[in-house]
Design a protein around this motif. Structure first.
Motif, PDB file in Angstrom:
ATOM      1  N   SER A 178       6.388  36.631 -29.375  1.00  0.00           N
ATOM      2  CA  SER A 178       5.153  35.931 -29.736  1.00  0.00           C
ATOM      3  C   SER A 178       4.517  35.403 -28.459  1.00  0.00           C
ATOM      4  O   SER A 178       5.219  35.036 -27.506  1.00  0.00           O
ATOM      5  CB  SER A 178       5.432  34.765 -30.687  1.00  0.00           C
ATOM      6  OG  SER A 178       6.002  35.199 -31.891  1.00  0.00           O
ATOM      7  N   VAL A 179       3.197  35.344 -28.431  1.00  0.00           N
ATOM      8  CA  VAL A 179       2.481  34.793 -27.281  1.00  0.00           C
ATOM      9  C   VAL A 179       1.480  33.753 -27.765  1.00  0.00           C
ATOM     10  O   VAL A 179       1.107  33.722 -28.941  1.00  0.00           O
ATOM     11  CB  VAL A 179       1.754  35.898 -26.478  1.00  0.00           C
ATOM     12  CG1 VAL A 179       2.741  36.888 -25.886  1.00  0.00           C
ATOM     13  CG2 VAL A 179       0.719  36.613 -27.345  1.00  0.00           C
ATOM     14  N   GLY A 180       1.050  32.904 -26.854  1.00  0.00           N
ATOM     15  CA  GLY A 180       0.081  31.871 -27.205  1.00  0.00           C
ATOM     16  C   GLY A 180      -0.769  31.490 -26.008  1.00  0.00           C
ATOM     17  O   GLY A 180      -0.400  31.740 -24.859  1.00  0.00           O
ATOM     18  N   ALA A 181      -1.912  30.884 -26.294  1.00  0.00           N
ATOM     19  CA  ALA A 181      -2.821  30.445 -25.230  1.00  0.00           C
ATOM     20  C   ALA A 181      -3.658  29.280 -25.743  1.00  0.00           C
ATOM     21  O   ALA A 181      -3.838  29.107 -26.959  1.00  0.00           O
ATOM     22  CB  ALA A 181      -3.718  31.591 -24.777  1.00  0.00           C
ATOM     23  N   GLY A 182      -4.156  28.498 -24.818  1.00  0.00           N
ATOM     24  CA  GLY A 182      -5.010  27.378 -25.183  1.00  0.00           C
ATOM     25  C   GLY A 182      -5.986  27.044 -24.088  1.00  0.00           C
ATOM     26  O   GLY A 182      -5.810  27.434 -22.930  1.00  0.00           O
ATOM     27  N   VAL A 183      -7.048  26.335 -24.464  1.00  0.00           N
ATOM     28  CA  VAL A 183      -8.008  25.829 -23.480  1.00  0.00           C
ATOM     29  C   VAL A 183      -7.909  24.313 -23.478  1.00  0.00           C
ATOM     30  O   VAL A 183      -7.681  23.711 -24.515  1.00  0.00           O
ATOM     31  CB  VAL A 183      -9.453  26.192 -23.850  1.00  0.00           C
ATOM     32  CG1 VAL A 183     -10.185  26.790 -22.698  1.00  0.00           C
ATOM     33  CG2 VAL A 183      -9.568  27.021 -25.051  1.00  0.00           C
ATOM     34  N   ALA A 232       4.886  32.155 -24.040  1.00  0.00           N
ATOM     35  CA  ALA A 232       5.518  33.286 -24.724  1.00  0.00           C
ATOM     36  C   ALA A 232       6.871  32.826 -25.243  1.00  0.00           C
ATOM     37  O   ALA A 232       7.538  31.982 -24.616  1.00  0.00           O
ATOM     38  CB  ALA A 232       5.678  34.479 -23.792  1.00  0.00           C
ATOM     39  N   LEU A 233       7.266  33.360 -26.398  1.00  0.00           N
ATOM     40  CA  LEU A 233       8.539  33.009 -27.013  1.00  0.00           C
ATOM     41  C   LEU A 233       9.258  34.300 -27.395  1.00  0.00           C
ATOM     42  O   LEU A 233       8.672  35.190 -28.013  1.00  0.00           O
ATOM     43  CB  LEU A 233       8.309  32.145 -28.255  1.00  0.00           C
ATOM     44  CG  LEU A 233       9.533  31.486 -28.887  1.00  0.00           C
ATOM     45  CD1 LEU A 233      10.160  30.473 -27.922  1.00  0.00           C
ATOM     46  CD2 LEU A 233       9.146  30.789 -30.199  1.00  0.00           C
ATOM     47  N   PHE A 234      10.528  34.400 -27.005  1.00  0.00           N
ATOM     48  CA  PHE A 234      11.318  35.608 -27.232  1.00  0.00           C
ATOM     49  C   PHE A 234      12.543  35.263 -28.083  1.00  0.00           C
ATOM     50  O   PHE A 234      13.356  34.415 -27.688  1.00  0.00           O
ATOM     51  CB  PHE A 234      11.774  36.209 -25.899  1.00  0.00           C
ATOM     52  CG  PHE A 234      10.642  36.472 -24.940  1.00  0.00           C
ATOM     53  CD1 PHE A 234       9.915  37.650 -25.004  1.00  0.00           C
ATOM     54  CD2 PHE A 234      10.299  35.519 -23.986  1.00  0.00           C
ATOM     55  CE1 PHE A 234       8.877  37.881 -24.121  1.00  0.00           C
ATOM     56  CE2 PHE A 234       9.253  35.736 -23.102  1.00  0.00           C
ATOM     57  CZ  PHE A 234       8.533  36.934 -23.170  1.00  0.00           C
ATOM     58  N   ASN A 235      12.659  35.921 -29.231  1.00  0.00           N
ATOM     59  CA  ASN A 235      13.833  35.762 -30.083  1.00  0.00           C
ATOM     60  C   ASN A 235      14.883  36.779 -29.634  1.00  0.00           C
ATOM     61  O   ASN A 235      14.766  37.972 -29.933  1.00  0.00           O
ATOM     62  CB  ASN A 235      13.476  35.989 -31.547  1.00  0.00           C
ATOM     63  CG  ASN A 235      12.515  34.934 -32.074  1.00  0.00           C
ATOM     64  OD1 ASN A 235      12.730  33.745 -31.860  1.00  0.00           O
ATOM     65  ND2 ASN A 235      11.456  35.364 -32.732  1.00  0.00           N
ATOM     66  N   ILE A 236      15.877  36.307 -28.907  1.00  0.00           N
ATOM     67  CA  ILE A 236      16.924  37.199 -28.414  1.00  0.00           C
ATOM     68  C   ILE A 236      17.768  37.708 -29.585  1.00  0.00           C
ATOM     69  O   ILE A 236      18.092  38.899 -29.674  1.00  0.00           O
ATOM     70  CB  ILE A 236      17.816  36.476 -27.393  1.00  0.00           C
ATOM     71  CG1 ILE A 236      16.949  35.829 -26.295  1.00  0.00           C
ATOM     72  CG2 ILE A 236      18.830  37.438 -26.786  1.00  0.00           C
ATOM     73  CD1 ILE A 236      16.052  36.777 -25.546  1.00  0.00           C
ATOM     74  N   ASN A 237      18.123  36.813 -30.481  1.00  0.00           N
ATOM     75  CA  ASN A 237      18.789  37.161 -31.737  1.00  0.00           C
ATOM     76  C   ASN A 237      18.545  36.007 -32.708  1.00  0.00           C
ATOM     77  O   ASN A 237      17.763  35.094 -32.404  1.00  0.00           O
ATOM     78  CB  ASN A 237      20.288  37.433 -31.514  1.00  0.00           C
ATOM     79  CG  ASN A 237      20.986  36.287 -30.792  1.00  0.00           C
ATOM     80  OD1 ASN A 237      20.816  35.126 -31.138  1.00  0.00           O
ATOM     81  ND2 ASN A 237      21.774  36.611 -29.768  1.00  0.00           N
ATOM     82  N   GLU A 238      19.206  36.003 -33.845  1.00  0.00           N
ATOM     83  CA  GLU A 238      18.942  34.975 -34.848  1.00  0.00           C
ATOM     84  C   GLU A 238      19.303  33.572 -34.356  1.00  0.00           C
ATOM     85  O   GLU A 238      18.761  32.586 -34.853  1.00  0.00           O
ATOM     86  CB  GLU A 238      19.717  35.290 -36.132  1.00  0.00           C
ATOM     87  CG  GLU A 238      19.191  36.507 -36.891  1.00  0.00           C
ATOM     88  CD  GLU A 238      19.910  36.697 -38.213  1.00  0.00           C
ATOM     89  OE1 GLU A 238      20.783  35.858 -38.533  1.00  0.00           O
ATOM     90  OE2 GLU A 238      19.581  37.664 -38.929  1.00  0.00           O
TER      91      GLU A 238
END
Length: 446
Positions: A178-183, A232-238
């Motif tokens: 997942s990715v994200g951004a903001g101003v 950014a958020l990375f789910n390596i496993n559960e």
């Protein structure tokens, strides 16, 4: 000339905070390094700011906007932090510009107890897209010494307040990324004041450092600046997640006024004539930061969190006040970039309660006594954090947290490092600083 001798000593501090709750509140100091406010949620405060990858609630907007991808429906979080600093100075050999011992007190407790609110809202549009907005205080500091303290010719009161409005968006590519951004729209308001050694300016050595001949200068100003943040958020496993986040520097040009107070006996003299109120500006660039954090669920009851955050404090190499009709007033700071390391643990015995514990080591951008500034007397610190969450039901919860921050005892031996600092003399002494920060947060899911 008197004009250059009494240009002000500067330090960034003062920011008008218009909280979401509609109150104007001062920012506290002595919590995070430099002039960072330090915490933007009570939930993450409980693990010493190590919990960004856990994604506890809507406050993920500040820590990592990609975390919104893990929040269902519409969620809101309202936060109140109360900072209670304790700062003490002990004089050893503070002198005027003529080398004469400066009389006066040690300044009392220069920390200022402060309450500061933050608020967040997130909304799930569909399985992939989330939007949200946060309003929080990213930077803030306030020191206020007694009027007659020995270091008054370098600083009396220094305050920084900020308020950041941060609309954000996140996109979930798949179950892994997942990715994200903001101003960011950031308001900043600052105040600096110090006493002026007008007794020395009379060129009568007997009057040097005489409080009856002290004047005062005060600079105020504000501005709005713009920046951005990414995550950014990375789910390596559960059981395991890793996140990265970046928040940009924001340039400000504070515009305001420089005002002088001159004792009655000098108002009709050349000294009084040289100290007239005028317009002033101050360039400030709040620092960028980069974080990498991790979350791991050990078992049903225990989870671990960790965070590393780098901050570009080296942008703050001087404080330069430009006043109409006067030479620039420059305070050399030479700050360094810093790192913060934090770890935490969460214990969840049942669906109602969670208990949190955290520890952090936070580097100071001020590294030596010669360049330490009395308006932000910083040093390396350790955070000890404790917190908990109580779930009223699946849609309502409350977080409570407390952090004790102990700064390493430090000293200051601040001599003029720029010609415009010459009239401020020398501050020499020791600092002992600590603080307690309490946090309360209410979370609701619609």
């Amino acid at each position: 000339m008197i004009q250059s001798a009494f240009t002000l000593k500067t330090t960034v501090r003062s920011l008008k905070m218009i909280g979401l709750m509609g109150a104007m509140l001062s920012s506290g100091s002595v919590f995070a390094s430099g002039y960072h406010f330090g915490t933007q949620s009570a939930s993450n405060q409980g693990v010493a700011n190590s919990g960004a990858a856990e994604v506890m609630d809507a406050s993920t907007i500040f820590y990592n906007p990609a975390g919104m991808s893990r929040l269902e429906g519409t969620q809101v979080s309202g936060v109140l932090n109360v900072i209670m600093p304790d700062g003490e100075f002990t004089n050893t050999k503070t002198t005027t510009a003529l080398g004469k011992a400066t009389g006066g007190s040690n300044g009392g407790n220069f920390g200022v107890t402060t309450a500061v609110p933050h608020a967040y809202l997130t909304h799930q549009i569909n399985d992939q897209l989330h939007v949200g907005v946060g309003m929080f205080v990213p930077f803030g500091s306030h020191t206020d010494y007694d009027a007659g303290w020995v270091g008054r010719y370098q600083t009396l009161e220094s305050q920084i307040k900020t308020l950041n409005l941060n609309p954000s968006i996140s996109y979930k590519f798949n179950d892994t990324v997942s990715v994200g951004a903001g101003v960011s729209v950031q308001y900043i308001d600052g105040l600096l004041s110090k006493a002026l050694d007008l007794g020395t300016a009379t060129r009568n050595p007997a009057l040097s450092g005489n409080p009856a001949y002290d004047g005062k200068s005060e600079v105020t100003g504000d501005d709005i600046g713009y920046g951005f943040n990414l995550g950014a958020l990375f789910n390596i496993n559960e059981a395991t997640r890793v996140g990265v986040a970046y928040r940009s520097a924001i340039k400000h040009k504070l515009k305001g006024d420089l005002k002088f107070t001159v004792p009655a006996q000098l108002q009709a003299t050349a000294i009084g004539a040289s100290l007239k109120d005028t317009a002033a500006t101050l360039d400030v660039e709040t620092p960028e930061s980069f974080s990498i954090n991790a979350f791991h669920q050990l078992n049903q009851e225990w989870a671990l969190t960790a965070d590393y955050t780098w901050t570009g404090h080296s942008r703050f190499d001087e404080i330069r006040i430009k006043a109409t009709g006067r030479t620039d007033s420059v305070t050399v700071t030479n700050w360094s970039d810093t790192s913060r390391y934090s770890i935490g643990a969460t214990y969840t015995p049942n669906q109602t309660w969670s208990l949190r514990f955290g520890l952090a080591y936070d580097q100071s951008p001020e590294s030596n006594a010669a360049e330490r500034i009395a308006s932000i007397p910083d040093s390396d610190r350790i955070w000890y954090a404790l917190g908990g969450r109580y779930n009223f039901d699946q849609n309502n919860s409350i977080d409570l947290a407390a952090i004790y921050v102990q700064l390493k005892d430090s000293n200051i031996d601040r001599k003029p490092l720029h010609p415009s600092e010459a009239a401020a003399g020398n501050i020499s002494g020791n600092y002992s600083v600590s603080s307690i920060t309490l946090g309360m947060q209410y979370n609701h899911r619609f």
